[in-house]
Design a protein around this motif. Structure first.
Motif, short mmCIF file in Angstrom:
data_model
loop_
_atom_site.label_atom_id
_atom_site.label_comp_id
_atom_site.label_asym_id
_atom_site.label_seq_id
_atom_site.Cartn_x
_atom_site.Cartn_y
_atom_site.Cartn_z
N GLY A 97 0.28 -1.42 0.22
CA GLY A 97 0.00 0.43 0.15
C GLY A 97 0.69 1.61 0.10
N ALA A 98 2.33 1.24 0.24
CA ALA A 98 3.01 2.36 -0.05
C ALA A 98 2.98 3.25 -1.70
N PRO A 99 3.17 4.76 -0.95
CA PRO A 99 2.49 5.53 -2.36
C PRO A 99 4.02 5.14 -3.54
N GLU A 100 4.55 4.98 -2.90
CA GLU A 100 6.15 4.81 -4.88
C GLU A 100 5.48 3.72 -5.25
N LEU A 101 4.30 2.47 -4.80
CA LEU A 101 4.45 1.48 -5.62
C LEU A 101 2.46 1.89 -6.14
N THR A 102 2.66 1.05 -7.65
CA THR A 102 1.62 1.31 -7.98
C THR A 102 0.32 0.10 -8.68
N LYS A 103 0.00 -0.51 -7.58
CA LYS A 103 -0.83 -2.01 -7.97
C LYS A 103 -0.71 -2.60 -9.86
N VAL A 104 -0.17 -3.16 -10.51
CA VAL A 104 -0.61 -4.02 -11.75
C VAL A 104 -1.48 -4.50 -11.79
N ALA A 105 -1.12 -5.94 -11.45
CA ALA A 105 -1.60 -7.22 -10.95
C ALA A 105 -1.00 -8.01 -9.60
N SER A 106 -1.50 -9.02 -10.04
CA SER A 106 -0.48 -10.42 -9.02
C SER A 106 -0.99 -11.83 -9.15
N LEU A 107 -0.44 -13.30 -8.41
CA LEU A 107 -1.37 -13.81 -9.22
C LEU A 107 -1.29 -14.90 -7.29
N ASP A 108 -1.73 -15.01 -6.72
CA ASP A 108 -1.71 -15.73 -5.25
C ASP A 108 -1.68 -17.28 -5.58
N ALA A 109 -0.65 -17.83 -4.52
CA ALA A 109 -0.66 -18.96 -4.67
C ALA A 109 -0.34 -20.14 -5.64
N ILE A 110 0.46 -19.61 -5.92
CA ILE A 110 1.37 -20.48 -7.03
C ILE A 110 2.31 -21.73 -6.99
N ARG A 111 1.30 -22.80 -6.99
CA ARG A 111 2.42 -24.08 -5.91
C ARG A 111 3.11 -24.47 -6.46
N LEU A 112 3.30 -25.52 -5.75
CA LEU A 112 4.95 -25.97 -5.62
C LEU A 112 4.76 -26.98 -7.87
N ASN A 113 5.93 -26.31 -8.95
CA ASN A 113 5.74 -27.31 -10.00
C ASN A 113 4.28 -27.18 -10.85
N ALA A 114 3.75 -25.79 -10.62
CA ALA A 114 2.50 -25.19 -11.29
C ALA A 114 4.08 -24.61 -12.16
N THR A 115 2.43 -24.17 -12.80
CA THR A 115 2.28 -23.07 -13.97
C THR A 115 1.06 -22.47 -14.57
N ARG A 116 1.44 -20.98 -14.10
CA ARG A 116 0.01 -19.64 -14.41
C ARG A 116 0.81 -19.07 -15.73
N ASP A 117 -0.56 -18.04 -16.29
CA ASP A 117 -0.18 -17.61 -16.76
C ASP A 117 -0.52 -16.05 -16.61
N LEU A 118 -0.42 -14.82 -17.01
CA LEU A 118 -1.31 -14.06 -16.22
C LEU A 118 -0.63 -12.60 -17.21
N THR A 119 -2.07 -12.51 -17.85
CA THR A 119 -1.56 -11.44 -19.11
C THR A 119 -2.31 -10.11 -18.20
N VAL A 120 -1.08 -8.90 -19.33
CA VAL A 120 -1.39 -7.29 -18.55
C VAL A 120 -1.26 -6.41 -19.36
N TRP A 121 -1.73 -5.51 -19.86
CA TRP A 121 -1.27 -4.55 -20.34
C TRP A 121 -0.63 -3.21 -19.59
N LEU A 122 0.37 -3.42 -20.15
CA LEU A 122 1.44 -2.89 -19.57
C LEU A 122 2.20 -0.84 -20.91
N THR A 123 1.72 0.04 -20.12
CA THR A 123 2.61 0.56 -20.46
C THR A 123 3.87 0.99 -20.30
N PRO A 124 4.58 2.14 -21.49
CA PRO A 124 6.03 2.37 -20.91
C PRO A 124 6.64 2.66 -19.40
#
Length: 142
Positions: free
Chosen positions: A90-117
């Motif tokens: 929640g610090a003002p120096e950080l702006t949340k874009v996205a997150s994934l919780d609980a990526i289990r051992l040996n798992a793969t997950r995809d997270l697609t986001v729109w990123l500006t420069p």
């Protein structure tokens, strides 16, 4: 009656797409992110602006998470919570874009986001994982 409904739906869909101010349809840039105790590596770590798919591989040996924030700070200089073991998301120096919780051992997950420069920090914020070295930069360019 079906042909009339289908035709009407198609006309609305095509008509709307012609007038839309939505982002252009482009393929996402793929970034492979490997998590392990205690490290985080992305290939590539410099990407063009637009749609980006982070393909996360947890090579363990424990559960991890992945947080993406926009920040001018370097990944090793992020503000900590009072417990001293986790990032203060929640610090003002950080702006949340996205997150994934609980990526289990040996798992793969995809997270697609729109990123500006800009400069982004990517980290695992489970207790002690950031301090163990699970953080990195992601640069997004025009």
């Amino acid at each position: 009656m079906w042909p009339v409904i289908v035709s009407g739906v198609l006309l609305v869909a095509f008509g709307a797409s012609g007038c839309s101010s939505a982002r252009p349809s482009t393929a996402a840039t793929r970034v492979v992110v490997v998590e392990h105790d205690f490290g985080l590596v992305a290939t590539p770590n410099v990407v063009p602006a637009g749609l980006v798919t982070l393909h996360i591989e947890n090579r363990g040996p424990s559960t991890h998470e992945l947080v993406i924030d926009r920040s001018v700070l370097e990944p090793e200089a992020l503000p900590l919570r009072r417990n001293g073991l986790q990032i203060d998301e929640g610090a003002p120096e950080l702006t949340k874009v996205a997150s994934l919780d609980a990526i289990r051992l040996n798992a793969t997950r995809d997270l697609t986001v729109w990123l500006t420069p800009g400069h982004y920090v990517v980290f695992c914020n489970l207790e002690g994982h950031y301090l163990g070295g699970m953080h990195m930069s992601l640069e997004v360019r025009e």
